[in-house]
Design an enzyme around this catalytic site. Structure first.
Site, PDB file in Angstrom:
ATOM      1  N   TYR A 221       0.831  -1.207   0.000  1.00 26.31           N
ATOM      2  CA  TYR A 221       0.000   0.000   0.000  1.00 26.31           C
ATOM      3  C   TYR A 221       0.867   1.258   0.000  1.00 26.31           C
ATOM      4  O   TYR A 221       0.640   2.201  -0.766  1.00 26.31           O
ATOM      5  CB  TYR A 221      -0.896  -0.048   1.234  1.00 26.31           C
ATOM      6  CG  TYR A 221      -1.857   1.093   1.412  1.00 26.31           C
ATOM      7  CD1 TYR A 221      -3.038   1.161   0.682  1.00 26.31           C
ATOM      8  CD2 TYR A 221      -1.602   2.083   2.358  1.00 26.31           C
ATOM      9  CE1 TYR A 221      -3.938   2.201   0.881  1.00 26.31           C
ATOM     10  CE2 TYR A 221      -2.500   3.118   2.564  1.00 26.31           C
ATOM     11  CZ  TYR A 221      -3.662   3.171   1.826  1.00 26.31           C
ATOM     12  OH  TYR A 221      -4.553   4.202   2.024  1.00 26.31           O
TER      13      TYR A 221
ATOM     14  N   LYS B  49       1.083   4.158  -2.849  1.00 26.55           N
ATOM     15  CA  LYS B  49       0.676   5.515  -2.507  1.00 26.55           C
ATOM     16  C   LYS B  49       1.793   6.527  -2.749  1.00 26.55           C
ATOM     17  O   LYS B  49       1.530   7.666  -3.154  1.00 26.55           O
ATOM     18  CB  LYS B  49       0.208   5.568  -1.048  1.00 26.55           C
ATOM     19  CG  LYS B  49      -1.129   4.883  -0.805  1.00 26.55           C
ATOM     20  CD  LYS B  49      -2.227   5.430  -1.704  1.00 26.55           C
ATOM     21  CE  LYS B  49      -3.609   5.010  -1.267  1.00 26.55           C
ATOM     22  NZ  LYS B  49      -4.657   5.488  -2.208  1.00 26.55           N
TER      23      LYS B  49
END
Length: 301
Positions: free
Chosen positions: A165, A169
């Protein structure tokens, strides 16, 4: 003056719940026509249902707004192109894109399957790439566009169990940096939003957060500014609990070290390399090379 979006068409991905739903409702309340995109999957990407998107459309229409539901997966470029074509055929343009869709497959890196890493990057990063590519030419032709990537403090600063993640990001920040440069001549402004909010994506954090203070609706005011007529560009805006901050990628002035003992110089002077006095926020990547060449020229006398 009240911020309005009359005549503007917005696509919000992952808008069937949480942050995306609040973004869609906020845009519609201020006059935008909204494509509510949501695949209707579970938090880890499993399953699919149009019901969440349709429910948000019903909310918008009940309040007197205009919206349409779309169930395209952001990982499917052909489906995303069709979504943009449908919105353009119905309303004439796509002026605003909010890349919000995402999934979580959290585990420590040691325990993470490579497919779980690849899937999260595919949804967050390539999903944003697909949607942005699908609207880019139309925005360039009309000399207007507002695009937001949803980044995260997990990408900017790290978070245990979120290597996949966080990588996706932070990649969105790099994507934003270049698109903002390339889109400037056509008034396409590209920004990142780093939200802190209690949604199903954060439900496992429970006792670690004061959830009652972290309503997703408290993030959307920042989103509205980032897609407004007077929006900035190349901004990383933090938002949560009614607080708003700005994050920067900076560069220190550093040192010059050459010769056989250059590694030892780097080690010995690492505190000077890290000194933030005179640090800059580069306008583009070439700034690093210019600083380094300037130091080299000064060293040569």
């Amino acid at each position: 003056m009240t911020m309005r979006f009359d005549g503007k068409v917005a696509i919000v991905t992952g808008a069937g719940g949480g942050l995306g739903r609040e973004h869609a409702l906020a845009l519609a309340a201020r006059g935008a026509r909204v494509v509510v995109n949501d695949l209707g999957v579970a938090r880890d990407g499993a399953g699919a249902s149009m019901s969440p998107a349709q429910a948000v459309v019903a909310e918008i229409e009940a309040a007197g707004g205009e919206a349409m539901a779309n169930g395209a997966s952001v990982t499917d470029f052909v489906a995303v192109q069709a979504m943009v074509a449908e919105a353009t055929a119905r309303w004439g343009s796509v002026d605003i894109l909010v890349n919000n869709a995402g999934v979580l497959r959290d585990k420590s890196f040691a325990k993470m399957e490579i497919e779980d890493f690849r899937f999260v990057v595919d949804v967050h990063l390539m999903g944003a790439v697909n949607c942005t590519k699908a609207v880019w030419d139309g925005m360039r032709a009309r000399n207007y566009g507002r695009i937001v990537m949803t980044t995260s403090s997990s990408g900017l600063y790290g978070n245990f169990g979120q290597a996949n993640y966080g990588a996706a990001k932070m990649a969105l920040v790099g994507f934003m940096q270049t698109l903002a440069i390339e889109g400037a001549k056509n008034d396409i402004r590209v920004n990142c939003l780093a939200p802190t909010a209690h949604t199903r994506m954060t439900e496992d954090l429970g006792a670690a957060l004061p959830l009652e203070a972290l309503g997703p609706e408290l993030v959307s005011p920042g989103l509205l500014y980032l897609v407004s007529q007077d929006a900035p560009t190349r901004c990383i805006l933090g938002a949560g609990a009614g607080g708003f901050e700005r994050a920067y990628v900076t560069l220190t002035q550093g040192i010059h070290a050459v010769g056989p003992d250059a590694p030892e110089q780097v080690a010995a002077r690492f505190e000077a390399i890290s000194d933030r006095t005179g640090e800059i926020v580069p306008e583009m990547g070439a700034a690093q090379g210019m600083i380094e060449l300037t130091k080299a020229q000064k060293a040569r006398g």
